[in-house]
Design a protein around this motif. Structure first.
Motif, PDB file in Angstrom:
ATOM      1  N   GLU A  57       0.824  -1.204   0.000  1.00  0.00           N
ATOM      2  CA  GLU A  57       0.000   0.000   0.000  1.00  0.00           C
ATOM      3  C   GLU A  57       0.867   1.266   0.000  1.00  0.00           C
ATOM      4  O   GLU A  57       0.558   2.234  -0.699  1.00  0.00           O
ATOM      5  CB  GLU A  57      -0.931  -0.005   1.217  1.00  0.00           C
ATOM      6  N   GLU A  58       1.951   1.255   0.770  1.00  0.00           N
ATOM      7  CA  GLU A  58       2.855   2.407   0.790  1.00  0.00           C
ATOM      8  C   GLU A  58       3.526   2.610  -0.563  1.00  0.00           C
ATOM      9  O   GLU A  58       3.682   3.745  -1.023  1.00  0.00           O
ATOM     10  CB  GLU A  58       3.907   2.220   1.880  1.00  0.00           C
ATOM     11  N   MET A  59       3.921   1.513  -1.200  1.00  0.00           N
ATOM     12  CA  MET A  59       4.552   1.626  -2.509  1.00  0.00           C
ATOM     13  C   MET A  59       3.555   2.119  -3.543  1.00  0.00           C
ATOM     14  O   MET A  59       3.866   2.995  -4.363  1.00  0.00           O
ATOM     15  CB  MET A  59       5.140   0.277  -2.925  1.00  0.00           C
ATOM     16  N   ALA A  60       2.341   1.578  -3.526  1.00  0.00           N
ATOM     17  CA  ALA A  60       1.320   2.012  -4.481  1.00  0.00           C
ATOM     18  C   ALA A  60       0.992   3.485  -4.292  1.00  0.00           C
ATOM     19  O   ALA A  60       0.780   4.221  -5.268  1.00  0.00           O
ATOM     20  CB  ALA A  60       0.063   1.155  -4.322  1.00  0.00           C
ATOM     21  N   GLU A  61       0.950   3.942  -3.035  1.00  0.00           N
ATOM     22  CA  GLU A  61       0.665   5.353  -2.764  1.00  0.00           C
ATOM     23  C   GLU A  61       1.787   6.238  -3.293  1.00  0.00           C
ATOM     24  O   GLU A  61       1.523   7.320  -3.843  1.00  0.00           O
ATOM     25  CB  GLU A  61       0.488   5.566  -1.265  1.00  0.00           C
ATOM     26  N   LEU A  62       3.031   5.796  -3.143  1.00  0.00           N
ATOM     27  CA  LEU A  62       4.167   6.560  -3.667  1.00  0.00           C
ATOM     28  C   LEU A  62       4.070   6.699  -5.185  1.00  0.00           C
ATOM     29  O   LEU A  62       4.241   7.796  -5.740  1.00  0.00           O
ATOM     30  CB  LEU A  62       5.478   5.867  -3.285  1.00  0.00           C
ATOM     31  N   PHE A  63       3.791   5.598  -5.862  1.00  0.00           N
ATOM     32  CA  PHE A  63       3.638   5.644  -7.317  1.00  0.00           C
ATOM     33  C   PHE A  63       2.478   6.563  -7.714  1.00  0.00           C
ATOM     34  O   PHE A  63       2.613   7.413  -8.600  1.00  0.00           O
ATOM     35  CB  PHE A  63       3.393   4.245  -7.884  1.00  0.00           C
ATOM     36  N   ASP A  64       1.354   6.382  -7.070  1.00  0.00           N
ATOM     37  CA  ASP A  64       0.158   7.139  -7.428  1.00  0.00           C
ATOM     38  C   ASP A  64       0.369   8.637  -7.230  1.00  0.00           C
ATOM     39  O   ASP A  64      -0.062   9.449  -8.063  1.00  0.00           O
ATOM     40  CB  ASP A  64      -1.020   6.653  -6.585  1.00  0.00           C
ATOM     41  N   ARG A  65       1.022   9.017  -6.143  1.00  0.00           N
ATOM     42  CA  ARG A  65       1.221  10.433  -5.834  1.00  0.00           C
ATOM     43  C   ARG A  65       2.070  11.131  -6.885  1.00  0.00           C
ATOM     44  O   ARG A  65       1.978  12.339  -7.075  1.00  0.00           O
ATOM     45  CB  ARG A  65       1.857  10.553  -4.448  1.00  0.00           C
ATOM     46  N   HIS A  66       2.890  10.347  -7.595  1.00  0.00           N
ATOM     47  CA  HIS A  66       3.757  10.932  -8.620  1.00  0.00           C
ATOM     48  C   HIS A  66       3.286  10.614 -10.039  1.00  0.00           C
ATOM     49  O   HIS A  66       4.048  10.776 -10.997  1.00  0.00           O
ATOM     50  CB  HIS A  66       5.197  10.454  -8.417  1.00  0.00           C
ATOM     51  N   GLY A  67       2.047  10.174 -10.177  1.00  0.00           N
ATOM     52  CA  GLY A  67       1.485   9.968 -11.498  1.00  0.00           C
ATOM     53  C   GLY A  67       1.860   8.663 -12.166  1.00  0.00           C
ATOM     54  O   GLY A  67       1.827   8.573 -13.400  1.00  0.00           O
ATOM     55  N   PHE A  68       2.195   7.642 -11.370  1.00  0.00           N
ATOM     56  CA  PHE A  68       2.509   6.317 -11.907  1.00  0.00           C
ATOM     57  C   PHE A  68       1.446   5.323 -11.454  1.00  0.00           C
ATOM     58  O   PHE A  68       0.833   5.486 -10.404  1.00  0.00           O
ATOM     59  CB  PHE A  68       3.878   5.833 -11.408  1.00  0.00           C
ATOM     60  N   GLU A  69       1.251   4.286 -12.248  1.00  0.00           N
ATOM     61  CA  GLU A  69       0.375   3.195 -11.846  1.00  0.00           C
ATOM     62  C   GLU A  69       1.171   1.901 -11.763  1.00  0.00           C
ATOM     63  O   GLU A  69       2.065   1.651 -12.583  1.00  0.00           O
ATOM     64  CB  GLU A  69      -0.785   3.030 -12.830  1.00  0.00           C
ATOM     65  N   LEU A  70       0.868   1.096 -10.766  1.00  0.00           N
ATOM     66  CA  LEU A  70       1.521  -0.189 -10.595  1.00  0.00           C
ATOM     67  C   LEU A  70       0.928  -1.182 -11.588  1.00  0.00           C
ATOM     68  O   LEU A  70      -0.285  -1.394 -11.597  1.00  0.00           O
ATOM     69  CB  LEU A  70       1.328  -0.675  -9.157  1.00  0.00           C
ATOM     70  N   VAL A  71       1.777  -1.789 -12.409  1.00  0.00           N
ATOM     71  CA  VAL A  71       1.281  -2.717 -13.424  1.00  0.00           C
ATOM     72  C   VAL A  71       1.742  -4.154 -13.192  1.00  0.00           C
ATOM     73  O   VAL A  71       1.327  -5.062 -13.913  1.00  0.00           O
ATOM     74  CB  VAL A  71       1.690  -2.258 -14.841  1.00  0.00           C
ATOM     75  N   GLY A  72       2.585  -4.377 -12.191  1.00  0.00           N
ATOM     76  CA  GLY A  72       3.021  -5.734 -11.900  1.00  0.00           C
ATOM     77  C   GLY A  72       4.030  -5.770 -10.783  1.00  0.00           C
ATOM     78  O   GLY A  72       4.531  -4.733 -10.337  1.00  0.00           O
ATOM     79  N   MET A  73       4.317  -6.987 -10.306  1.00  0.00           N
ATOM     80  CA  MET A  73       5.359  -7.173  -9.299  1.00  0.00           C
ATOM     81  C   MET A  73       5.970  -8.549  -9.471  1.00  0.00           C
ATOM     82  O   MET A  73       5.342  -9.464 -10.014  1.00  0.00           O
ATOM     83  CB  MET A  73       4.815  -6.994  -7.884  1.00  0.00           C
ATOM     84  N   GLN A  74       7.201  -8.679  -9.032  1.00  0.00           N
ATOM     85  CA  GLN A  74       7.908  -9.954  -9.130  1.00  0.00           C
ATOM     86  C   GLN A  74       8.696 -10.178  -7.855  1.00  0.00           C
ATOM     87  O   GLN A  74       9.490  -9.333  -7.447  1.00  0.00           O
ATOM     88  CB  GLN A  74       8.856  -9.971 -10.328  1.00  0.00           C
ATOM     89  N   GLY A  75       8.459 -11.336  -7.210  1.00  0.00           N
ATOM     90  CA  GLY A  75       9.191 -11.682  -5.996  1.00  0.00           C
ATOM     91  C   GLY A  75      10.428 -12.499  -6.294  1.00  0.00           C
ATOM     92  O   GLY A  75      10.500 -13.203  -7.310  1.00  0.00           O
ATOM     93  N   PHE A  76      11.404 -12.447  -5.358  1.00  0.00           N
ATOM     94  CA  PHE A  76      12.669 -13.149  -5.577  1.00  0.00           C
ATOM     95  C   PHE A  76      13.100 -14.040  -4.422  1.00  0.00           C
ATOM     96  O   PHE A  76      13.985 -14.864  -4.588  1.00  0.00           O
ATOM     97  CB  PHE A  76      13.773 -12.141  -5.907  1.00  0.00           C
ATOM     98  N   THR A  77      12.512 -13.880  -3.255  1.00  0.00           N
ATOM     99  CA  THR A  77      12.722 -14.824  -2.168  1.00  0.00           C
ATOM    100  C   THR A  77      11.572 -14.697  -1.187  1.00  0.00           C
ATOM    101  O   THR A  77      11.083 -13.596  -0.930  1.00  0.00           O
ATOM    102  CB  THR A  77      14.063 -14.613  -1.441  1.00  0.00           C
ATOM    103  N   MET A  78      11.138 -15.834  -0.665  1.00  0.00           N
ATOM    104  CA  MET A  78      10.089 -15.830   0.338  1.00  0.00           C
ATOM    105  C   MET A  78      10.673 -15.698   1.739  1.00  0.00           C
ATOM    106  O   MET A  78       9.938 -15.487   2.699  1.00  0.00           O
ATOM    107  CB  MET A  78       9.288 -17.144   0.265  1.00  0.00           C
ATOM    108  N   PHE A  79      11.995 -15.829   1.853  1.00  0.00           N
ATOM    109  CA  PHE A  79      12.617 -15.999   3.153  1.00  0.00           C
ATOM    110  C   PHE A  79      13.557 -14.852   3.501  1.00  0.00           C
ATOM    111  O   PHE A  79      13.865 -13.995   2.679  1.00  0.00           O
ATOM    112  CB  PHE A  79      13.379 -17.329   3.191  1.00  0.00           C
ATOM    113  N   THR A  80      14.007 -14.858   4.740  1.00  0.00           N
ATOM    114  CA  THR A  80      15.000 -13.892   5.204  1.00  0.00           C
ATOM    115  C   THR A  80      16.379 -14.534   5.144  1.00  0.00           C
ATOM    116  O   THR A  80      16.520 -15.736   4.899  1.00  0.00           O
ATOM    117  CB  THR A  80      14.702 -13.452   6.640  1.00  0.00           C
TER     118      THR A  80
END
Length: 243
Positions: A183-206
């Motif tokens: 939600e914080e990332m989407a708000e950052l994008f939205d506030r600057h005129g960007f829309e989130l179109v996808g995401m990709q994960g790279f590890t489930m773990f710490t």
């Protein structure tokens, strides 16, 4: 988050430790970086009709430019640390390295090709003001929806196992333990005129899950799960386009 984060990597000793230890072969960071490389080298040719111009914000040693070698027409890296840029030159980073003052990075103009803007291992460790500087930079490079894509890494997703470590584990203040939610990332994008179109994960773990005796099980699980379960991955790259 370290209060002086932007100053830390101006010290050549800190840069050497970051480049030679954090990303030493077999480390957690190098394993995640290798996955990112494989994904980027499949994603970029598919997403762009021709090799884009690459603009890497807070480029550091140029790790992302090296990931993209041969897939972009040229890479431009922008960083406030000469020590980081010098280490990048030693590592054979392709393209052009630009030493910039804080808040004054301006993308090199090229209207003849699409553009790819990247910011890896940045937003989690800085405050909102510096995140806004990234987005201002991205807005200059990507003025409209057809100009290209923005890729931003969040290596502390609040919807992941990392959050459980924060809740129940013992934290080391020296790791600048931070979290950012979708939600914080989407708000950052939205506030600057960007829309989130996808995401990709790279590890489930710490990082702790990549120590013996769990490392092989963690690697196997990540191979199967981190892509289809990107929303819950610890390390996520967001794909955004200008509205």
């Amino acid at each position: 988050m370290a209060a002086n984060y932007t100053e830390v990597f101006r010290d050549p000793t800190a840069v050497e430790k970051y480049a030679e230890r954090t990303y030493a072969p077999g480390t957690f960071s190098s394993i995640v970086s290798s996955r990112q490389t494989g994904w980027l080298r499949g994603f970029v040719p598919h997403a762009f009709g021709m090799p884009p111009v690459h603009h890497d914000f807070a480029s550091g040693t140029g790790r992302v430019a090296r990931m993209l070698a041969g897939l972009v027409s040229v890479s431009h890296g922008y960083d406030t640390s000469e020590a980081m840029l010098q280490k990048g030159r030693e590592l054979g980073t392709p393209g052009h390295a630009h030493l910039v003052a804080p808040g004054l990075a301006v993308p090199e103009p090229d209207e003849t090709r699409p553009r790819l803007v990247t910011a890896f291992r940045f937003v989690l460790n800085v405050d909102l003001h510096l995140r806004d500087q990234l987005m201002d930079f991205a807005s200059m490079a990507l003025p409209d929806p057809d100009s290209g894509l923005l890729l931003v890494e969040n290596h502390g997703n609040a919807s992941s196992l990392r959050h459980l470590r924060k809740t129940f584990g013992r934290l080391d203040a020296h790791t600048w333990f931070q979290e950012l939610s979708h939600e914080e990332m989407a708000e950052l994008f939205d506030r600057h005129g960007f829309e989130l179109v996808g995401m990709q994960g790279f590890t489930m773990f710490t990082q702790g899950c990549y120590r013996r005796p769990w490392i092989w099980a963690s690697k196997a699980a990540d191979t199967m799960l981190c892509s289809p379960m990107s929303k819950w991955a610890t390390d996520v790259v967001y794909i955004a386009r200008r509205r």
